[in-house]
Design a protein around this motif. Structure first.
Motif, PDB file in Angstrom:
ATOM      1  N   VAL B 220     -29.603 -68.556 -17.113  1.00  0.00           N
ATOM      2  CA  VAL B 220     -30.615 -67.752 -16.423  1.00  0.00           C
ATOM      3  C   VAL B 220     -31.025 -68.824 -14.954  1.00  0.00           C
ATOM      4  O   VAL B 220     -31.181 -68.272 -13.986  1.00  0.00           O
ATOM      5  N   PRO B 292     -35.383 -55.728 -21.290  1.00  0.00           N
ATOM      6  CA  PRO B 292     -36.473 -56.534 -22.204  1.00  0.00           C
ATOM      7  C   PRO B 292     -37.255 -57.317 -21.056  1.00  0.00           C
ATOM      8  O   PRO B 292     -36.751 -58.064 -20.202  1.00  0.00           O
ATOM      9  N   VAL B 293     -38.634 -56.903 -21.319  1.00  0.00           N
ATOM     10  CA  VAL B 293     -39.449 -57.726 -20.270  1.00  0.00           C
ATOM     11  C   VAL B 293     -39.956 -59.191 -20.806  1.00  0.00           C
ATOM     12  O   VAL B 293     -40.453 -59.418 -21.829  1.00  0.00           O
ATOM     13  N   PRO B 294     -39.735 -60.196 -19.955  1.00  0.00           N
ATOM     14  CA  PRO B 294     -40.325 -61.493 -20.597  1.00  0.00           C
ATOM     15  C   PRO B 294     -41.722 -61.522 -20.469  1.00  0.00           C
ATOM     16  O   PRO B 294     -42.383 -62.463 -19.709  1.00  0.00           O
ATOM     17  N   PRO B 296     -44.919 -60.910 -23.710  1.00  0.00           N
ATOM     18  CA  PRO B 296     -44.973 -60.344 -25.051  1.00  0.00           C
ATOM     19  C   PRO B 296     -46.007 -59.178 -25.027  1.00  0.00           C
ATOM     20  O   PRO B 296     -46.171 -58.399 -25.964  1.00  0.00           O
ATOM     21  N   ILE B 304     -35.658 -44.959 -26.267  1.00  0.00           N
ATOM     22  CA  ILE B 304     -34.687 -45.389 -27.033  1.00  0.00           C
ATOM     23  C   ILE B 304     -33.509 -44.057 -26.842  1.00  0.00           C
ATOM     24  O   ILE B 304     -33.905 -43.059 -27.538  1.00  0.00           O
TER      25      ILE B 304
ATOM     26  N   ALA C 300     -31.188 -51.829 -26.667  1.00  0.00           N
ATOM     27  CA  ALA C 300     -32.443 -51.249 -27.117  1.00  0.00           C
ATOM     28  C   ALA C 300     -32.352 -50.746 -28.477  1.00  0.00           C
ATOM     29  O   ALA C 300     -33.178 -50.908 -29.325  1.00  0.00           O
ATOM     30  N   HIS C 322     -30.230 -66.030 -25.228  1.00  0.00           N
ATOM     31  CA  HIS C 322     -30.657 -66.710 -24.108  1.00  0.00           C
ATOM     32  C   HIS C 322     -31.522 -65.882 -23.273  1.00  0.00           C
ATOM     33  O   HIS C 322     -31.925 -66.322 -22.120  1.00  0.00           O
ATOM     34  N   ASP C 323     -31.779 -64.484 -23.646  1.00  0.00           N
ATOM     35  CA  ASP C 323     -32.559 -63.667 -23.028  1.00  0.00           C
ATOM     36  C   ASP C 323     -34.147 -63.597 -23.177  1.00  0.00           C
ATOM     37  O   ASP C 323     -34.323 -63.261 -24.280  1.00  0.00           O
ATOM     38  N   LEU C 324     -34.751 -64.241 -22.486  1.00  0.00           N
ATOM     39  CA  LEU C 324     -36.318 -64.348 -22.369  1.00  0.00           C
ATOM     40  C   LEU C 324     -37.033 -63.074 -22.717  1.00  0.00           C
ATOM     41  O   LEU C 324     -37.855 -62.992 -23.480  1.00  0.00           O
ATOM     42  N   GLY C 325     -36.540 -62.188 -22.206  1.00  0.00           N
ATOM     43  CA  GLY C 325     -37.073 -60.943 -22.538  1.00  0.00           C
ATOM     44  C   GLY C 325     -36.795 -60.360 -23.935  1.00  0.00           C
ATOM     45  O   GLY C 325     -37.843 -59.827 -24.493  1.00  0.00           O
ATOM     46  N   LEU C 326     -35.752 -60.454 -24.424  1.00  0.00           N
ATOM     47  CA  LEU C 326     -35.509 -60.090 -25.840  1.00  0.00           C
ATOM     48  C   LEU C 326     -36.600 -60.820 -26.685  1.00  0.00           C
ATOM     49  O   LEU C 326     -37.093 -60.710 -27.813  1.00  0.00           O
ATOM     50  N   ALA C 328     -39.461 -62.084 -26.021  1.00  0.00           N
ATOM     51  CA  ALA C 328     -40.826 -61.726 -26.051  1.00  0.00           C
ATOM     52  C   ALA C 328     -40.980 -60.536 -26.960  1.00  0.00           C
ATOM     53  O   ALA C 328     -42.045 -59.987 -27.383  1.00  0.00           O
ATOM     54  N   GLU C 329     -39.653 -59.580 -26.891  1.00  0.00           N
ATOM     55  CA  GLU C 329     -39.878 -58.553 -27.486  1.00  0.00           C
ATOM     56  C   GLU C 329     -39.777 -58.500 -29.200  1.00  0.00           C
ATOM     57  O   GLU C 329     -40.463 -57.696 -29.697  1.00  0.00           O
ATOM     58  N   VAL C 348     -44.834 -67.030 -29.615  1.00  0.00           N
ATOM     59  CA  VAL C 348     -44.399 -66.399 -28.421  1.00  0.00           C
ATOM     60  C   VAL C 348     -45.465 -65.975 -27.282  1.00  0.00           C
ATOM     61  O   VAL C 348     -45.198 -66.317 -26.016  1.00  0.00           O
ATOM     62  N   PHE C 352     -45.384 -67.824 -23.145  1.00  0.00           N
ATOM     63  CA  PHE C 352     -45.133 -67.146 -22.173  1.00  0.00           C
ATOM     64  C   PHE C 352     -46.509 -67.274 -21.243  1.00  0.00           C
ATOM     65  O   PHE C 352     -46.469 -67.441 -20.078  1.00  0.00           O
ATOM     66  N   LEU C 363     -37.458 -72.237 -16.720  1.00  0.00           N
ATOM     67  CA  LEU C 363     -36.879 -71.245 -17.266  1.00  0.00           C
ATOM     68  C   LEU C 363     -37.471 -69.878 -17.029  1.00  0.00           C
ATOM     69  O   LEU C 363     -36.982 -68.794 -16.560  1.00  0.00           O
ATOM     70  N   VAL C 367     -36.655 -66.433 -14.120  1.00  0.00           N
ATOM     71  CA  VAL C 367     -36.181 -64.845 -14.640  1.00  0.00           C
ATOM     72  C   VAL C 367     -36.791 -64.056 -13.425  1.00  0.00           C
ATOM     73  O   VAL C 367     -37.844 -64.255 -13.234  1.00  0.00           O
ATOM     74  N   PRO C 368     -36.023 -63.267 -12.932  1.00  0.00           N
ATOM     75  CA  PRO C 368     -36.369 -62.288 -12.021  1.00  0.00           C
ATOM     76  C   PRO C 368     -37.395 -61.224 -12.764  1.00  0.00           C
ATOM     77  O   PRO C 368     -36.976 -60.800 -13.943  1.00  0.00           O
ATOM     78  N   ARG C 369     -38.730 -60.943 -12.208  1.00  0.00           N
ATOM     79  CA  ARG C 369     -39.384 -60.067 -12.726  1.00  0.00           C
ATOM     80  C   ARG C 369     -39.401 -58.591 -12.129  1.00  0.00           C
ATOM     81  O   ARG C 369     -38.804 -58.723 -10.729  1.00  0.00           O
TER      82      ARG C 369
END
Lengths: 326, 356, 432
Positions: B220, B292-294, B296, B304, C300, C322-326, C328-329, C348, C352, C363, C367-369
């Motif tokens: 990243v 996946p959006v960083p 929460p 899906i 997904a 390694h995926d911050l999006g995951l 968060a989810e 979590v 964030f 980090l 990450v592009p938003r």
């Protein structure tokens, strides 16, 4: 502008942000030299490869110093072994003949020294010729594929399907017996292995993206083969080749043993074993009376082959990219 | 980047089929339709993002433009004025054989898929590529110096005396320095290797660079470095990018326009902002919601998709997305939707976009 | 919250030809009972090595050289953990199967290409749930024996029942032995006097030697014709697999059962891998980048599946990505790692909203938003070579707020806030 780029890649701060804590940089050697030193270190880290190297080196020294170690009585044909008299029974090691003699009193010591030289001659000749043919045909087949590949590989299939020893014997007989024809026949029959290996290796390399990148920058096929494909695929055949030097000698010795080699009295290890085949077992009261006639040349052949095999294994450790950096 | 601007690449009804062979005699039994009848223009100076899942044909499309793959059918014009392209298209579409023949001869010099070897070699200067995995795209047995210099050497652009200086200046533009000349690729980290690959692509001063997922093998933090570098280089050297990726946030950051591909077809094409605020195709909507959006606390509801991407050897009839689409109707199963205009600079290929 | 597994100051090195790669530099993480825990970091940060060390499956030339891995098993009282580094290999095998299972990044390589899906999932069932399966088979046989039938068939069924019973008995006997040894080892856990140490090593050796071998059963299993008796249990396994696959959202499970891995798509393969992991009823599921080779839409699906499993079947999940999006989810609590160091651990939401460690901050902003307009923030430089890592804090050469002390001393892990620990000299505090 350039300053900004460099700062982002961050090389100036590779190990620590504080110059006084930075480790001194290693003095710059040429990268090829560095790689070479790395290879040598890697090679020397394995005791078996050192043994292999020592064996082959001592053979090489013997071969090079042959005229001094055993001065040839017939300078125009040094491979002709000297003998005293025609007595059939071999005589055991003595101060005069340190390894004893064969039948007809051929000196084993002389045979070993010049035989070592001869062994290199056979091994290198055959393997080099095979390498050249194998690399050319294998590259053509692997890189271009299609019809070329089909034709070359079907020919190698034909060679593979032949019963090796039978064909080798037939060919030697056809050409005329002697060491030269054995070498020739081994060249004719040996290349398919190399072709196959290098083709397989190239099929893998061909899919790498740096080949595509070279094509995208307009490189010609010839340049791609020589600059990109071969340097990355040749090591596997070199490993095989180093092992084959020994194997080739065994095959040549086997053909000699079958009576297809040079005439009696020629300083060839296979020929020496062949000459002694009547003396493998001694008279009933002492079965091991003539142990030296087979054991000494046979042992030397085995040692030669072992040396090359160890060297080949070491070459694999050093060159194989999968093992190299572990 | 105005509407009347010059297009760097004009793709007209491009097809790339891979023959599937089977049986004892390797008969041709089917086609894998990797790229199926695509029209696309890439404008000068823009970065066009090409998004899709694996196997949708996005990389194949890119590599066909560079003629690393031979096209099955269709035309790719490189850097030709619009009226000339229209002229050739008209000639090709006409009924009279002599006009078609004239069109074909014209194609021989204008169309990347048909130009001669010599012309292609010259074109290669203008078209370059950066690959996905830099550990795979740099020859491990070549020094950085020789890797970067390779296009210059093969194209005979620089005399050998000036070669080293030229390579150093290229390395400088991507953030490396003279001290890295005499090193092997394995001595660098992934991001640094990708910088080397970019330097090589820039060596011949290209107009158009195909970015084939250049950041998806990177971490990243390094990805951000490379993206910024690419953006900067684009404006500094007025480059045109075709940015192929499956990562929507990356493409959002770097592209002006985005084309979404599904199973060999473009399903939506739009300005970046427009696509993210107002996606029209159900597939695009699903893709956007699956990122996946960083954060929460986002309350975005996920769409899906059920099932997998179908086999491109035997794609579904009608709209290729219909088996996975929750809005699918009878018409979707039967008729292939056309890429139609849906507002300014927004095209979509769906029967139902007005209603959804 | 109750701890489930904990590493204390874990050091793992890889002894390569070019030098010693110090992959883990004193890693301490705690996974609690019932949570989804995330390990985030870039490649080479040691997240995979950490979990591999936890399972004791670090591959050659890697070795755990220091620290503790404490496992708090449900079968024992939870007061003190078991240090699994000191336990026997046989003990580890029973843990790996039963309590912890793992799914890997590449589904296609973790499945055996020459075995059908039935064989692979079935194998997992037979390995880890044999007792349960045998009991079920016996129950079914008892029902069948009650009804009437041909005398010969009834005799065959009686023979089957006899064998299955025997197998069950020997299995139970073996389990009893193992339990005894484990209990004694557990009692000796913290004793270090020479006598207990000797006793411990002899117990560990005994556990390694122990087997449930029953001569008769294994002879029958190998003899022609007679071995067919075991088909009974395979039938039951098959039904269980179908049930399991159905619950994992595999369409048409009866057909999938007969197919081979290469006939399935990537997403489906990953589902099969998950099925294999679930066959042993794990307490903890370790997912090592389970979706990074999958497309977004398939990713997904799999993430949804893992969330569903977490709610219904498994108690805890350790999710590596390694995926911050995951993160968060999926995750509730998370540890950020860098070059073998743990940077910070927190929930979590806190991570964030309020990241503390400079690396985490960097980090997060690189990450592009979706709403990204301005230039992306980057962390300058590259990940260090771990053969020769920077002294002190391993992040300091790239850190925007590095101080002199950062290059000299490794920062301790401090609890800066309630439930938010960080290892950085910027945040002084008491060491945890």
């Amino acid at each position: 502008m350039e300053k900004e780029y460099i700062d982002e890649a961050g090389f100036s701060r590779e190990t620590t942000a504080f110059p006084e804590l930075r480790r001194p940089r290693q003095p710059g050697k040429h990268p090829r030299l560095r790689e070479f030193i790395f290879s040598v270190k890697r090679f020397l880290s394995n005791p078996l490869s050192i043994i292999g190297l020592l064996i082959i080196l001592s053979f090489a020294v013997i071969a090079i110093l042959a005229p001094i170690l055993a001065p040839p009585p017939y300078p125009d044909d040094p491979y002709k072994m000297p003998h005293k008299g025609w007595q059939m029974t071999p005589s055991p090691p003595s101060p005069e003949n340190p390894f004893g003699t064969l039948q007809q009193q051929y000196d084993i010591y002389y045979g070993i020294v010049w035989g070592a030289r001869n062994a290199f001659r056979i091994g290198f000749f055959v393997v080099l010729a095979n390498l050249v043919v194998g690399i050319i045909l294998g590259s053509l087949a692997g890189y271009f594929g299609g019809v070329v590949d089909e034709i070359i590989m079907r020919i190698t299939d034909i060679f593979y399907s032949l019963p090796f020893l039978v064909i080798a014997m037939a060919l030697v007989v056809a050409i005329g017996r002697g060491l030269t024809s054995i070498i020739l026949v081994l060249i004719i029959l040996g290349w398919p292995t190399y072709t196959r290996v290098i083709r397989g290796e190239i099929l893998v390399i061909r899919e790498k993206e740096y080949i595509l990148a070279a094509r995208a920058s307009g490189a010609s096929h010839l340049r791609i083969i020589f600059k990109h494909v071969l340097p990355n695929s040749i090591y596997s055949v070199l490993i095989i080749a180093s092992m084959q030097v020994g194997t080739v000698l065994i095959t040549a010795a086997a053909l000699s043993f079958l009576g297809l080699g040079s005439e009696t009295g020629y300083a060839d290890l296979g020929q020496m074993v062949s000459t002694s085949r009547n003396w493998i077992v001694g008279p009933p009261d002492d079965r091991l009376a003539y142990w030296y006639v087979v054991f000494i040349p046979g042992f030397v052949i085995a040692l030669f082959v072992l040396g090359w095999n160890l060297l080949g294994d070491a070459a694999r450790d050093v060159f194989d990219p999968k093992l190299r950096r572990r | 980047m105005n509407e009347n601007g010059h297009n760097v690449v004009d793709i007209r009804s491009l097809k790339k089929y891979y023959p599937v062979r089977g049986g004892v005699f390797k008969r041709h039994i089917a086609d894998l339709k990797a790229v199926d009848d695509i029209d696309l223009s890439i404008r000068k100076g823009e970065c066009l993002g090409l998004v899709g899942e694996s196997g949708c044909g996005k990389t194949t499309l890119g590599k066909t433009i560079l003629r690393l793959h031979e096209a099955t059918d269709g035309r790719i014009y490189f850097d030709q004025p619009k009226d000339k392209i229209e002229e050739v298209e008209r000639l090709l579409a006409s009924q009279r054989p002599e006009e078609i023949a004239r069109g074909k001869t014209l194609l021989g010099i204008m169309d990347i898929t048909r130009v001669s070897r010599k012309r292609l070699l010259a074109l290669r200067k203008k078209l370059q590529i950066v690959f996905q995995d830099p550990s795979n795209s740099l020859n491990p047995r070549m020094l950085v110096k020789n890797i970067v210099a390779e296009p210059l050497v093969t194209q005979k652009l620089v005399e050998s005396r000036e070669l080293e200086d030229k390579v150093v200046s290229l390395l400088n533009t991507v953030g490396l320095a003279r001290e890295h000349l005499m090193r092997y690729p394995h001595e660098f980290s992934g991001g640094q290797r990708q910088r080397i690959a970019i330097a090589r692509a820039l060596a011949t001063n290209p107009d158009f660079v195909l970015m084939d997922e250049p950041t998806s093998a990177l971490d990243v933090s390094v990805q951000a470095q490379i993206l910024n570098l690419l953006k900067k280089l684009q404006s500094d050297f007025s480059l045109t990018y075709l940015f192929v990726t499956h990562h929507l946030l990356v493409v959002k950051y770097i592209s002006n326009r985005i084309a979404v591909m599904y199973l060999g077809k473009i399903v939506e094409l739009s300005e970046t902002e427009e696509l993210f605020t107002n996606p029209l195709h159900p597939y695009t909507k699903a893709l956007l919601s699956a990122i996946p959006v960083p954060d929460p606390d986002t309350g975005i509801e996920k769409i899906i998709l059920s099932g997998d991407v179908p086999n491109p050897i035997d794609p579904p009839s009608g709209c290729r997305f219909h088996p996975r689409c929750r809005h699918a109707r009878e018409v979707c199963r039967e008729e292939v939707p056309k890429l139609e205009s849906a507002g300014e600079a927004h095209q979509v290929s769906c029967h139902l976009w007005r209603e959804l | 919250m109750e701890k489930l597994i904990e590493t204390e100051d874990l050091y793992t090195n890889f002894f390569t030809f070019e030098g010693v790669v110090r992959a883990l530099n004193g890693v301490s993480v705690v996974v609690n009972q019932g949570e989804t825990y995330g390990l985030v970091g870039e490649s080479g940060c040691g997240k995979s090595v950490t979990v591999r060390s936890m399972m004791r499956i670090v591959q050659e030339p890697g070795k755990i050289v220091g620290g503790k891995i404490l496992l708090f098993l449900s079968s024992e009282d939870r007061q003190k953990g078991i240090d699994i580094i000191k336990r026997s290999e046989a003990f580890m095998e029973s843990i790996r199967g039963d309590d912890i299972s793992m799914i890997f990044q590449e589904a296609s390589t973790s499945l055996n290409p020459v075995l059908s899906i039935r064989d692979q999932v079935g194998e997992s069932f037979l390995l880890h749930r044999r007792g349960e399966l045998l009991e079920e088979t016996l129950k079914q046989l008892a029902d069948e024996l009650k009804s009437n039938g041909f005398p010969l068939a009834m005799a065959w069924k009686g023979f089957q029942r006899w064998l299955f019973r025997r197998e069950l008995e020997s299995l139970r006997r073996y389990e009893k032995h193992v339990k005894e040894i484990d209990r004694e080892l557990y009692e000796l856990e913290e004793k270090t006097d020479p006598r207990s140490t000797r006793r411990k090593s002899s117990l560990n050796a005994r556990r390694d030697r122990l087997s449930e071998h029953d001569f008769l059963v294994s002879a029958v299993k190998k003899s022609p014709f007679l071995e067919r008796y075991y088909k009974k249990i395979h039938k039951i396994v098959e039904n269980k697999i179908i049930e399991l696959l159905k619950s994992l959202g595999v369409p048409n499970p009866a057909n999938v059962l007969k197919s081979y891995p290469h006939e399935l798509s990537g997403g489906m393969q990953q589902r099969i891998v998950i099925a294999i992991a679930l066959a042993c009823n794990p307490t903890l599921l370790i997912a090592d980048e389970p979706t990074s080779n999958l497309d977004v839409t398939i990713q997904a699906q799999i993430i949804e599946l893992i969330k569903m499993l977490k709610e219904n079947i498994i108690t805890s999940v350790l999710f590596i990505t390694h995926d911050l999006g995951l993160v968060a989810e999926v995750c509730e609590r998370v540890t950020v790692m860098y070059a073998g160091d743990t940077c910070e651990t927190t929930s979590v939401k806190e991570l964030f909203k309020n990241p503390l460690h400079p690396y985490t901050k960097g980090l997060l902003s690189s990450v592009p938003r979706i709403e990204q307009v301005e230039k992306l923030h980057t962390i300058p430089g590259t990940v260090p070579n771990l053969i020769n890592p920077p002294a002190g804090c391993r992040f300091h050469p790239r850190c925007p707020s590095a101080m002199k002390i950062c290059a000299e001393r490794k920062p301790p892990m401090v609890e800066y806030k309630e439930g938010h620990t960080v290892s950085c000299h910027l945040y002084p505090g008491e060491e945890v």
